[in-house]
Design a protein around this motif. Structure first.
Motif, PDB file in Angstrom:
ATOM      1  N   SER A 134      59.428  94.768  18.689  1.00  0.00           N
ATOM      2  CA  SER A 134      58.632  94.800  17.680  1.00  0.00           C
ATOM      3  C   SER A 134      57.078  94.243  18.385  1.00  0.00           C
ATOM      4  N   LEU A 135      56.159  94.572  17.712  1.00  0.00           N
ATOM      5  CA  LEU A 135      54.650  94.014  18.061  1.00  0.00           C
ATOM      6  C   LEU A 135      54.510  93.100  17.118  1.00  0.00           C
ATOM      7  N   SER A 136      53.419  92.065  17.727  1.00  0.00           N
ATOM      8  CA  SER A 136      53.051  91.185  16.623  1.00  0.00           C
ATOM      9  C   SER A 136      51.593  90.523  17.198  1.00  0.00           C
ATOM     10  N   TRP A 137      50.990  90.051  16.227  1.00  0.00           N
ATOM     11  CA  TRP A 137      49.692  89.576  16.378  1.00  0.00           C
ATOM     12  C   TRP A 137      49.502  88.568  15.206  1.00  0.00           C
ATOM     13  N   GLY A 138      49.621  87.240  15.586  1.00  0.00           N
ATOM     14  CA  GLY A 138      49.484  86.110  14.632  1.00  0.00           C
ATOM     15  C   GLY A 138      50.538  86.289  13.544  1.00  0.00           C
ATOM     16  N   GLY A 139      50.264  86.443  12.361  1.00  0.00           N
ATOM     17  CA  GLY A 139      51.267  86.645  11.621  1.00  0.00           C
ATOM     18  C   GLY A 139      51.672  88.045  11.120  1.00  0.00           C
ATOM     19  N   LEU A 140      51.004  89.016  11.731  1.00  0.00           N
ATOM     20  CA  LEU A 140      51.212  90.476  11.567  1.00  0.00           C
ATOM     21  C   LEU A 140      52.680  90.875  12.605  1.00  0.00           C
ATOM     22  N   LEU A 141      53.583  91.853  12.084  1.00  0.00           N
ATOM     23  CA  LEU A 141      54.621  92.043  12.730  1.00  0.00           C
ATOM     24  C   LEU A 141      54.804  93.318  12.452  1.00  0.00           C
ATOM     25  N   LEU A 142      55.084  94.381  13.503  1.00  0.00           N
ATOM     26  CA  LEU A 142      55.293  95.910  13.181  1.00  0.00           C
ATOM     27  C   LEU A 142      56.529  96.158  14.138  1.00  0.00           C
ATOM     28  N   ASN A 143      57.285  97.016  13.489  1.00  0.00           N
ATOM     29  CA  ASN A 143      58.474  97.488  13.847  1.00  0.00           C
ATOM     30  C   ASN A 143      58.175  98.894  14.353  1.00  0.00           C
ATOM     31  N   PRO A 144      58.198  99.137  15.588  1.00  0.00           N
ATOM     32  CA  PRO A 144      57.963 100.807  16.024  1.00  0.00           C
ATOM     33  C   PRO A 144      59.115 101.661  15.955  1.00  0.00           C
ATOM     34  N   THR A 146      60.948 101.512  13.036  1.00  0.00           N
ATOM     35  CA  THR A 146      61.225 101.697  11.455  1.00  0.00           C
ATOM     36  C   THR A 146      59.860 102.133  10.765  1.00  0.00           C
ATOM     37  N   TYR A 147      58.861 101.850  11.822  1.00  0.00           N
ATOM     38  CA  TYR A 147      57.469 101.819  11.150  1.00  0.00           C
ATOM     39  C   TYR A 147      57.209 100.655   9.965  1.00  0.00           C
ATOM     40  N   GLU A 148      58.087  99.691   9.872  1.00  0.00           N
ATOM     41  CA  GLU A 148      57.692  98.744   9.070  1.00  0.00           C
ATOM     42  C   GLU A 148      56.826  97.586   9.383  1.00  0.00           C
ATOM     43  N   THR A 149      55.825  97.101   8.660  1.00  0.00           N
ATOM     44  CA  THR A 149      54.845  96.222   9.023  1.00  0.00           C
ATOM     45  C   THR A 149      54.869  95.333   7.940  1.00  0.00           C
ATOM     46  N   THR A 150      54.746  93.909   8.382  1.00  0.00           N
ATOM     47  CA  THR A 150      54.657  92.622   7.504  1.00  0.00           C
ATOM     48  C   THR A 150      53.605  91.802   7.753  1.00  0.00           C
ATOM     49  N   TYR A 151      53.056  91.169   7.115  1.00  0.00           N
ATOM     50  CA  TYR A 151      52.102  89.919   7.546  1.00  0.00           C
ATOM     51  C   TYR A 151      52.693  88.833   6.709  1.00  0.00           C
ATOM     52  N   HIS A 152      53.129  87.639   7.453  1.00  0.00           N
ATOM     53  CA  HIS A 152      53.886  86.551   6.918  1.00  0.00           C
ATOM     54  C   HIS A 152      54.990  87.091   5.933  1.00  0.00           C
ATOM     55  N   ASP A 153      55.530  87.932   6.423  1.00  0.00           N
ATOM     56  CA  ASP A 153      56.916  88.379   5.916  1.00  0.00           C
ATOM     57  C   ASP A 153      56.595  89.437   4.476  1.00  0.00           C
ATOM     58  N   GLN A 154      55.144  89.629   4.435  1.00  0.00           N
ATOM     59  CA  GLN A 154      54.731  90.247   3.200  1.00  0.00           C
ATOM     60  C   GLN A 154      54.621  91.822   3.574  1.00  0.00           C
ATOM     61  N   PRO A 155      55.423  92.686   3.167  1.00  0.00           N
ATOM     62  CA  PRO A 155      55.344  93.933   3.566  1.00  0.00           C
ATOM     63  C   PRO A 155      54.020  94.821   3.134  1.00  0.00           C
ATOM     64  N   LEU A 156      53.607  95.578   4.234  1.00  0.00           N
ATOM     65  CA  LEU A 156      52.386  96.345   4.006  1.00  0.00           C
ATOM     66  C   LEU A 156      52.983  97.922   3.860  1.00  0.00           C
ATOM     67  N   ALA A 157      52.473  98.759   3.032  1.00  0.00           N
ATOM     68  CA  ALA A 157      52.591 100.002   2.513  1.00  0.00           C
ATOM     69  C   ALA A 157      51.373 100.720   3.162  1.00  0.00           C
ATOM     70  N   LEU A 158      51.762 101.286   4.447  1.00  0.00           N
ATOM     71  CA  LEU A 158      50.724 102.043   5.200  1.00  0.00           C
ATOM     72  C   LEU A 158      51.204 103.250   5.277  1.00  0.00           C
ATOM     73  N   THR A 159      49.935 104.070   5.359  1.00  0.00           N
ATOM     74  CA  THR A 159      50.192 105.724   5.733  1.00  0.00           C
ATOM     75  C   THR A 159      50.462 105.808   7.078  1.00  0.00           C
ATOM     76  N   PRO A 160      50.778 106.895   7.471  1.00  0.00           N
ATOM     77  CA  PRO A 160      51.252 107.304   9.161  1.00  0.00           C
ATOM     78  C   PRO A 160      50.180 106.838   9.762  1.00  0.00           C
ATOM     79  N   LYS A 161      48.668 107.287   9.628  1.00  0.00           N
ATOM     80  CA  LYS A 161      47.589 107.212  10.163  1.00  0.00           C
ATOM     81  C   LYS A 161      47.306 105.694  10.291  1.00  0.00           C
ATOM     82  N   GLU A 162      47.406 104.885   9.429  1.00  0.00           N
ATOM     83  CA  GLU A 162      47.034 103.592   9.078  1.00  0.00           C
ATOM     84  C   GLU A 162      47.865 102.927  10.057  1.00  0.00           C
TER      85      GLU A 162
END
Length: 230
Positions: A134-144, A146-162
């Protein structure tokens, strides 16, 4: 992740490009060996998908040249890039020739598309010494994976480019990335947008991060320079 597909069969190249793009890879296509070599001299790739029978510079000689560069100039941007060879030549002797030329894997045509995708994923994992779960920065967590992204466990619905832009920013930390640098690393050479498109994606990312609880300036604007994470 950026992939160069070197294939003179236009229909097959289009299929591979479409499938890989849907899976969130940035894809460039070259129809002959010389065009491909020009690309590897100027752009960093995570994987090369290389046909053997190519105009101007065939896949075997291309791969040999790449590995020669690797031994003489390890700092070259693509000297150690994994190579997956695609070819209709499927004898054991042909495979040995390809692997001895420096290929990391060898797939005969016709091939199963899902198996090819699995081999591509495996080579990219193997080729990246910096691979992490995973990649992280502060409360941000990215899973390369599965492409899942969360901020303090809150999921972010991102487009592929985002997702790709945010992953790039996290990977570079406090380094400032210009719009042109983001375009070069997130879009293919055939699909390069104007800088305003990057700004639009950054604006959308900020809105989604803010909704999840991130501060307004989580993505900083360095005026006249570009963007970085705070």
């Amino acid at each position: 992740m950026r992939i160069l597909v070197v294939e003179d069969d236009t229909q097959l190249a289009e299929v591979l490009s479409e499938v890989l793009t849907r899976r969130q890879y940035v894809v460039d296509v070259a129809k002959d060996g010389e065009l491909a070599w020009n690309s590897v001299e100027s752009i960093k790739y995570d994987l090369l998908v290389l046909d053997v029978t190519l105009p101007k510079l065939d896949g075997i000689r291309f791969c040999q040249r790449l590995r020669t560069v690797q031994s003489s100039n390890p700092a070259h941007r693509n000297s150690a890039a994994p190579v997956l060879m695609l070819t209709a030549r499927d004898t054991v002797a042909d495979k040995i020739t390809g692997l001895d030329a420096g290929a990391d894997d060898y797939v005969a045509k016709p091939f199963d598309l899902e198996e090819l995708m699995a081999r591509i994923r495996a080579l990219i994992r193997r080729g990246s010494s910096a691979t992490t779960l995973s990649l992280s920065w502060g409360g941000l967590l990215l899973n390369p994976s599965t492409y899942e992204t969360t901020y303090h466990d809150q999921p972010l619905a991102l487009t592929p480019k985002e997702y790709a832009i945010l992953e790039l920013l996290v990977a570079n930390g406090r380094r400032v990335l210009s719009c042109s640098s983001i375009i070069e690393q997130v879009w293919s050479t055939e699909d390069s947008p104007v800088e305003e498109t990057v700004r639009s994606h950054i604006k959308s990312l900020r809105q989604k991060l803010r909704i999840s609880g991130a501060p307004e300036d989580f993505i900083e604007t360095m005026h006249g320079l570009g963007y970085r994470l705070k």
